[in-house]
Write an enzyme that holds these catalytic residues in place. Structure first.
Site, short mmCIF file in Angstrom:
data_model
loop_
_atom_site.label_atom_id
_atom_site.label_comp_id
_atom_site.label_asym_id
_atom_site.label_seq_id
_atom_site.Cartn_x
_atom_site.Cartn_y
_atom_site.Cartn_z
N ASP A 140 2.50 1.79 3.39
CA ASP A 140 3.22 0.92 3.89
C ASP A 140 4.56 1.48 3.45
O ASP A 140 5.78 1.32 4.56
CB ASP A 140 3.28 -0.49 3.48
CG ASP A 140 1.80 -1.06 3.41
OD1 ASP A 140 1.15 -0.45 4.36
OD2 ASP A 140 1.60 -1.81 2.61
N GLU A 189 -9.12 -13.27 -0.77
CA GLU A 189 -8.47 -13.68 0.56
C GLU A 189 -9.12 -14.78 1.31
O GLU A 189 -10.38 -14.81 1.36
CB GLU A 189 -8.32 -12.51 1.37
CG GLU A 189 -7.63 -12.80 2.51
CD GLU A 189 -7.21 -11.51 3.43
OE1 GLU A 189 -6.98 -10.65 2.84
OE2 GLU A 189 -7.48 -11.66 4.73
N ASP A 236 -5.78 -13.16 10.08
CA ASP A 236 -4.68 -13.02 8.89
C ASP A 236 -3.32 -13.92 9.52
O ASP A 236 -2.39 -13.51 9.50
CB ASP A 236 -4.15 -11.52 8.84
CG ASP A 236 -5.05 -10.87 7.84
OD1 ASP A 236 -6.06 -11.43 7.35
OD2 ASP A 236 -4.76 -9.58 7.79
N HIS A 238 0.85 -1.20 -0.17
CA HIS A 238 0.08 -0.16 0.14
C HIS A 238 0.87 1.11 -0.04
O HIS A 238 2.01 1.29 0.56
CB HIS A 238 -0.97 -0.05 1.17
CG HIS A 238 -1.83 -1.16 1.62
ND1 HIS A 238 -1.34 -2.18 2.27
CD2 HIS A 238 -3.08 -1.15 1.41
CE1 HIS A 238 -2.51 -3.00 2.33
NE2 HIS A 238 -3.29 -2.31 1.85
N ASP A 243 -10.49 -11.13 11.40
CA ASP A 243 -9.80 -11.32 10.55
C ASP A 243 -8.12 -11.47 11.06
O ASP A 243 -7.43 -10.38 10.95
CB ASP A 243 -9.80 -10.06 9.56
CG ASP A 243 -8.98 -10.29 8.27
OD1 ASP A 243 -8.83 -11.35 7.73
OD2 ASP A 243 -8.87 -9.17 7.63
N HIS A 247 -11.12 -13.93 4.42
CA HIS A 247 -12.23 -12.80 4.02
C HIS A 247 -13.40 -13.98 3.33
O HIS A 247 -14.56 -13.74 3.73
CB HIS A 247 -11.82 -12.12 2.76
CG HIS A 247 -10.91 -10.83 3.42
ND1 HIS A 247 -10.63 -10.01 2.37
CD2 HIS A 247 -10.38 -10.92 4.34
CE1 HIS A 247 -9.78 -9.07 2.94
NE2 HIS A 247 -9.60 -9.62 4.09
N ASP A 303 -5.12 -13.93 -2.07
CA ASP A 303 -4.37 -13.49 -0.68
C ASP A 303 -4.13 -14.76 0.19
O ASP A 303 -5.21 -15.13 0.71
CB ASP A 303 -4.95 -12.41 -0.01
CG ASP A 303 -4.31 -11.02 -0.42
OD1 ASP A 303 -3.69 -10.90 -1.46
OD2 ASP A 303 -4.69 -9.91 -0.06
C1 XLS Z 1 -7.54 -6.22 4.70
C2 XLS Z 1 -7.32 -6.62 3.47
C3 XLS Z 1 -6.10 -5.77 3.08
C4 XLS Z 1 -5.90 -5.98 1.34
C5 XLS Z 1 -5.12 -4.80 0.72
O1 XLS Z 1 -8.16 -6.84 5.27
O2 XLS Z 1 -6.81 -7.79 3.36
O3 XLS Z 1 -5.02 -6.01 3.49
O4 XLS Z 1 -5.45 -7.03 0.95
O5 XLS Z 1 -5.76 -3.33 0.96
CA CA Z 2 -5.99 -9.17 1.70
CA CA Z 3 -7.57 -9.75 5.86
#
Ligand code: XLS
Ligand code: CA
Ligand code: CA
Length: 442
Positions: A104, A268, A309, A101, A307, A271, A296
């Site tokens: 980042d 993702e 991750d 991003h 979330d 998600h 993702d």
């Molecule tokens: C957030 C998202 C984000 C996207 C990119 O939950 O996964 O990281 O992948 O903006």
């Molecule tokens: Ca993502």
């Molecule tokens: Ca995520």
């Protein structure tokens, strides 16, 4: 240049029997599978926001990952130290891509002009780093959700000034993605949704979002960006209802604005599960609709339900996901981006390396298992047999559109139908897959 990752050698493929914790056991990058090198099928990417920018904070506590670039100092100098560490991590992992991003890689400024200036200074720096490294850009994106100005959304904000700011930001992020040779440009609708309908004009906001995406697609063609434009679905979090809920919802939105041949999806795993689906369901949906773009890679925690991750570790799920990727024709210009972060207690640099080694190996092993399933053909044969009736003359006729409902009734009565139940063979299929996934993957 020394970084927190300088102490690590480049991770190498050593095969499944290696007892070196920092070696790839399954990711043999140049191995040819289904006619192509594994690294070209999977196109792994490191996510800048998790692996370099994440602090380890959660809703109950502050930073635990103290990195040298997170201290006090000149923000651009710190961003350069972070970039040096990023490219050192890419060297260690020996993966072909990374993603960012804008926020980042570069610090925010006081104004839009200052923010963009910082951003382009850092894009220059990344371009310079890329000239002496092999790691390429899988995708760029704009962070249109962290700063308070985006608290009510970016393109869907009730205030058109936020739309203006967001559009200008995305334009600059697309320019930078093109300049750095990116394969894709991603839009995740960070806060494009609502917390309560009581203060929301949903119809108005969806019009704004459609206009915004149309502008992005027009600009892609204007500058001759050859990458794909990708939307990343997510059902909730941060808002309680996000507009890009899941792949099917995104497809409906694209159809409405006539963009279904212009935009694909970045799916993702976490998600998908937040939407009440599985990762493979979302991949198969996108494959069926012809909009699979990129992945993702991560996982959620079934006991937490938000979330989280995390790096993936479920071979079964990942194998079936890779199976549907292969069936959809592969990832093309997309790839597998590790949108995954180490846990709060995993604050040492080697934790970061272990996390990626495990994730890469899991995906590679799953891809090999899925390819083997396809080459072996037994599973596909079971599926073909189940749908064989639709390949018959009568089945084909039913789908062709040449029969009306009343003509079908005539046909049904004439044929004296007596359809018999047939086993769905779920357990037999599960056993077949288990044998293949857990024992035959080498
Ligand atoms: C957030 C998202 C984000 C996207 C990119 O939950 O996964 O990281 O992948 O903006
Ligand atoms: Ca993502
Ligand atoms: Ca995520």
């Amino acid at each position: 240049m020394n970084s927190i990752f300088s102490q690590f050698n480049t991770v190498k493929y050593e095969g499944p029997t290696s007892d070196n914790a920092l070696a790839y056991r399954w990711y043999d990058a140049d191995r040819i599978v289904l006619g192509k090198a594994l690294k070209e099928h999977l196109r792994f990417a490191v996510a800048y926001w998790h692996s370099l920018a994440m602090t380890g904070s959660d809703p109950f506590g502050g930073s635990t990952l103290a990195r040298p670039w997170m201290g006090a100092g000149d923000p651009i100098e710190l961003a350069k130290i972070k970039a040096d560490a990023a490219f050192d991590l890419f060297r260690v992992l020996d993966l072909p891509f990374f993603c960012w991003h804008d926020a980042d890689i570069a610090p925010n400024g006081e104004t839009l002009a200052e923010t963009l200036k910082n951003f382009h200074t850092m894009v220059d720096y990344l371009e310079q780093k890329m000239s002496s490294h092999s790691t390429r850009l899988l995708w760029g994106t704009a962070n249109l959700f962290s700063h308070p100005r985006f608290m009510a959304g970016a393109s869907t904000n009730p205030d058109p000034e936020v739309f203006l700011w967001s559009a200008a930001t995305v334009k600059n992020c697309m320019d930078a993605t093109k300049r750095l040779g990116g394969s894709n440009y991603v839009l995740w609708g960070g806060r494009e949704g609502y917390e309560t309908l009581l203060n929301t004009d949903m119809k108005q906001e969806l019009e704004q979002m459609g206009r915004f995406l149309t502008l992005v697609v027009e600009y892609k063609h204007k500058i001759g960006f050859e990458g794909q434009i990708l939307i990343e679905p997510k059902p909730k979090e941060p808002t309680s209802h996000q507009y890009d809920f899941d792949v099917a919802t995104v497809y409906g939105f694209l159809k409405r604005f006539g963009l279904e041949n212009e935009v694909r999806v970045n799916i993702e795993a976490n998600h998908a599960t937040l939407a009440g689906h599985s990762f493979e369901h979302e991949i198969a949906t996108a494959g069926g609709l012809g909009i699979l773009g990129s992945l993702d890679i991560n996982r959620g925690d079934a006991l937490l339900g938000w979330d989280t991750d995390q790096f993936p570790n479920d071979l079964w799920t990942m194998t079936m996901s890779m199976y549907h990727v292969i069936k959809a024709g592969g990832l093309g210009q997309g790839g597998c981006n590790f949108d995954a972060k180490v846990r709060r207690q995993s604050f040492t640099p080697d934790d970061m390396v272990h996390a990626h080694v495990g994730g890469v190996d899991l995906c590679a092993r799953a891809f090999l298992a899925a390819a083997k399933l396809i080459e072996d053909g037994k599973y596909d044969a079971l599926l073909s047999e189940r749908y064989a009736g639709w390949k018959s003359e009568r089945g084909a006729k039913l789908l062709s559109g040449e029969l009306s409902l009343d003509a079908i009734e005539t046909l049904a009565l004439k044929d004296e139908l007596n359809p018999q139940p047939r086993s769905g063979r779920q357990e037999a299929i599960e056993n077949l897959l288990a044998r293949s996934i857990y024992t035959d993957a080498v």
